[in-house]
Scaffold this motif. Structure first.
Motif, PDB file in Angstrom:
ATOM      1  N   ASN A  10       8.434 -19.898 -53.167  1.00  0.00           N
ATOM      2  CA  ASN A  10       7.965 -21.197 -53.621  1.00  0.00           C
ATOM      3  C   ASN A  10       8.134 -22.211 -52.490  1.00  0.00           C
ATOM      4  OD1 ASN A  10       8.626 -24.017 -54.862  1.00  0.00           O
ATOM      5  ND2 ASN A  10       7.548 -22.929 -56.488  1.00  0.00           N
ATOM      6  N   ALA A  34      -3.061 -22.824 -61.311  1.00  0.00           N
ATOM      7  CA  ALA A  34      -2.188 -23.269 -62.384  1.00  0.00           C
ATOM      8  C   ALA A  34      -0.970 -23.983 -61.802  1.00  0.00           C
ATOM      9  CB  ALA A  34      -1.742 -22.080 -63.233  1.00  0.00           C
ATOM     10  N   GLU A  35      -0.322 -24.807 -62.630  1.00  0.00           N
ATOM     11  CA  GLU A  35       0.858 -25.545 -62.184  1.00  0.00           C
ATOM     12  C   GLU A  35       1.929 -24.606 -61.640  1.00  0.00           C
ATOM     13  OE1 GLU A  35       3.259 -28.556 -61.170  1.00  0.00           O
ATOM     14  OE2 GLU A  35       1.264 -28.835 -62.029  1.00  0.00           O
ATOM     15  N   SER A  36       2.105 -23.460 -62.277  1.00  0.00           N
ATOM     16  CA  SER A  36       3.131 -22.507 -61.840  1.00  0.00           C
ATOM     17  C   SER A  36       2.788 -21.851 -60.510  1.00  0.00           C
ATOM     18  CB  SER A  36       3.318 -21.418 -62.905  1.00  0.00           C
ATOM     19  OG  SER A  36       2.102 -20.708 -63.110  1.00  0.00           O
ATOM     20  N   GLU A  37       1.521 -21.942 -60.079  1.00  0.00           N
ATOM     21  CA  GLU A  37       1.093 -21.308 -58.832  1.00  0.00           C
ATOM     22  C   GLU A  37       0.804 -22.310 -57.727  1.00  0.00           C
ATOM     23  OE1 GLU A  37      -2.345 -19.131 -60.078  1.00  0.00           O
ATOM     24  OE2 GLU A  37      -1.178 -17.320 -60.524  1.00  0.00           O
ATOM     25  N   ALA A  38       0.910 -23.590 -58.013  1.00  0.00           N
ATOM     26  CA  ALA A  38       0.481 -24.613 -57.057  1.00  0.00           C
ATOM     27  C   ALA A  38       1.327 -24.644 -55.792  1.00  0.00           C
ATOM     28  CB  ALA A  38       0.488 -25.989 -57.717  1.00  0.00           C
ATOM     29  N   ARG A  61      -3.824 -27.770 -57.023  1.00  0.00           N
ATOM     30  CA  ARG A  61      -4.179 -28.100 -58.407  1.00  0.00           C
ATOM     31  C   ARG A  61      -5.671 -28.412 -58.520  1.00  0.00           C
ATOM     32  NH1 ARG A  61      -2.867 -26.954 -62.460  1.00  0.00           N
ATOM     33  NH2 ARG A  61      -2.440 -28.821 -63.687  1.00  0.00           N
ATOM     34  N   HIS A  99       0.359 -29.211 -52.841  1.00  0.00           N
ATOM     35  CA  HIS A  99       0.374 -29.060 -54.293  1.00  0.00           C
ATOM     36  C   HIS A  99      -0.869 -29.720 -54.911  1.00  0.00           C
ATOM     37  CE1 HIS A  99       1.442 -30.242 -58.450  1.00  0.00           C
ATOM     38  NE2 HIS A  99       2.171 -29.136 -58.467  1.00  0.00           N
ATOM     39  N   TYR A 100      -1.198 -30.918 -54.430  1.00  0.00           N
ATOM     40  CA  TYR A 100      -2.376 -31.641 -54.924  1.00  0.00           C
ATOM     41  C   TYR A 100      -3.651 -30.837 -54.663  1.00  0.00           C
ATOM     42  CZ  TYR A 100      -6.001 -35.283 -55.048  1.00  0.00           C
ATOM     43  OH  TYR A 100      -7.135 -36.000 -55.317  1.00  0.00           O
TER      44      TYR A 100
END
Length: 509
Positions: free
Chosen positions: A148, A210-214, A205, A201-202
């Motif tokens: 991450n 998905a949020e969990s993969e950003a 998305r 991250h932006y």
């Protein structure tokens, strides 16, 4: 010797299959140093017991890196969910952290013993050192096993906090000033890196992840071509500046010589040999994400500007240097610049060469900073002019220091010679011959400058009747490091398959 003169490297792809022991492989290198650090915080045992335990923790990290390398060569990847993961690239870095950590922690025992016997420290400082040293190792391990990118950023930020106290260990005015300079400049850098992480991250998305993969590196690497190039252009520039500051790259480099000159020698060994490469490792991970979105040309251009500018700066400052610890610090900027040039080239051959360079530089700097610490303890000065005739007065120590300098300068049979040849070949094959020519010209200037500075330290005249210290027992770990450096420069085993596997992860596809 590992064939880094070949213009291409072929290796069967690494399967993502997970082994039953994958969780243990990930947990062990993290848990061992953390356990030592927490124990040292709460248990008031022998003053040096925790530092000796740190040697065991470093050995566990090294063993875990070797085991992970074997697993990766078999085609498996150790992981815990999608958060922590040890692929071939991480395995190389674990091996470097463990190997350099072994040398630095072993040297720390002698360093603290000398501080205690000389009355230069207190129980509180020894205890703080014994808590912070393994915590430093744990933070670097977390950085290289984090899949991450937010966790990667947090781990590198944690190294800043931990090492700030280690740099200021002596509590002198110079140490305190170096600590504040280190904190301020690296905090600016890490803030820039944070902004870059937020922008990645932006972009992720908005690309539909998905949020969990950003911030999941594996997911981002698979979908990198869909990321918005305008956002990624700003993000990558911020990341290069931010993590570049932690790697000692210009323009946010000025903390490095001050921190290395004031920190205890074993801490300098860890900072130069491992911490700087960990920051470059972060850039290599982000390069894999940025290149498909921005294109190879833009990524290369930005990295080459930073690398060549830093290399030129290092050459100019090394020429005028009068302090041998600062000389080694500026040499770290030189070598990290060469590694970043490898990141810029980005081909599998370049990545294999830069990883071998990281291994060689880590071992070489560990040997040099630890031997420089012993020179300081015996000579009482870090001034180049104040140290003369070491070969005549302290032949064992001088021989280790001289061999370390030879390795640092890229002389055969040491592995830095092979890695520099590999980087030169990779750059030429990628059509960047002008970059290699400029870099090698600057390296030649640095070669001459370091030789001119160090030769009188080793070969100067010795006054008649001066005692000769031939003791070499405490130098055994440093000698072993030099032997490993020489072996890696002459034979392909044991790193060739691991480096080739890692090169396909970090190299341009």
């Amino acid at each position: 010797m590992l064939d880094l003169t070949s213009p291409s490297i072929h290796f069967s792809g690494v399967s993502p299959a997970q082994s039953s022991l994958s969780g243990l492989l990930v947990v062990l290198p993290l848990a061992a140093p953390l356990l030592v650090s927490v124990t040292a915080l709460f248990v008031r045992a022998g003053r040096l017991l925790a530092v000796r335990a740190s040697i065991v923790a470093a050995a566990v990290i090294l063993g875990s890196g070797v085991a992970a390398a074997v697993v990766n060569v078999r085609g498996e990847v150790a992981s815990i969910g999608s958060t922590l993961r040890i692929d071939a690239l991480s395995a190389v870095m674990l091996i470097v952290i463990g190997a350099v950590g072994l040398i630095a922690t072993t040297a720390s025992v002698d360093f603290l013993r000398g501080e205690i016997s000389g009355g230069h420290t207190t129980d509180r400082r020894v205890r703080a050192y014994s808590v912070l040293l393994p915590a430093f190792l744990a933070a670097m391990v977390l950085a290289v096993v984090a899949n991450n990118l937010g966790l990667l950023w947090a781990a590198i930020e944690a190294t800043t906090i931990v090492t700030a106290f280690l740099v200021g260990h002596h509590r002198s005015r110079g140490a305190v000033e170096a600590t504040w300079k280190y904190l301020i400049i690296c905090s600016v850098g890490i803030a820039l890196a944070y902004l870059g992480t937020v922008l990645v991250h932006y972009a992720a998305r908005h690309a539909g992840l998905a949020e969990s993969e950003a911030l999941d590196w594996t997911a981002l690497a698979a979908g990198a071509a869909q990321l918005d190039p305008d956002v990624m252009r700003v993000a990558f520039a911020l990341l290069v500046l931010g993590f570049g500051a932690k790697a000692g790259m210009a323009p946010l480099h000025s903390w490095l010589p001050d921190a290395h000159s004031q920190a205890p020698a074993p801490v300098s060994a860890l900072m130069s040999g491992v911490l700087l490469p960990v920051a470059v490792y972060a850039l290599l991970r982000y390069r894999v994400i940025a290149a498909p979105s921005l294109g190879e040309h833009q990524v290369r251009l930005l990295l080459l500007i930073v690398a060549l500018g830093s290399l030129a700066l290092a050459a100019s400052l090394i020429i005028a240097q009068s302090d041998y610890k600062r000389l080694l610090a500026y040499s770290s900027i030189e070598h990290m610049s060469l590694v970043v040039i490898g990141v810029a080239i980005g081909t599998p051959l370049a990545v294999a060469a830069l990883l071998l360079h990281i291994v060689g530089h880590g071992l070489g700097k560990a040997v040099l900073f630890c031997s420089a610490g012993r020179i300081l303890a015996t000579e009482g000065s870090t001034s180049i002019r104040s140290v003369r005739g070491l070969l005549g007065r302290r032949p064992a120590l001088a021989a280790v220091f001289a061999a370390g300098i030879a390795a640092l300068l890229g002389l055969p049979p040491f592995s830095l010679f092979a890695s520099e040849v590999g980087l030169a070949r990779a750059g030429t094959s990628a059509g960047l011959g002008w970059v290699i020519a400029a870099a090698m010209a600057l390296v030649a200037i640095i070669f001459v400058a370091i030789t001119v500075h160090v030769a009188p330290m080793l070969l100067g005249r010795v006054a008649a009747g001066q005692p000769v210290d031939r003791s070499a027992a405490a130098l055994s770990p440093l000698v072993l490091g030099l032997v490993v450096l020489a072996v890696l420069g002459m034979v392909a085993w044991p790193l060739d398959q691991l480096l080739q596997s890692a090169s396909l992860i970090g190299g341009a596809r």
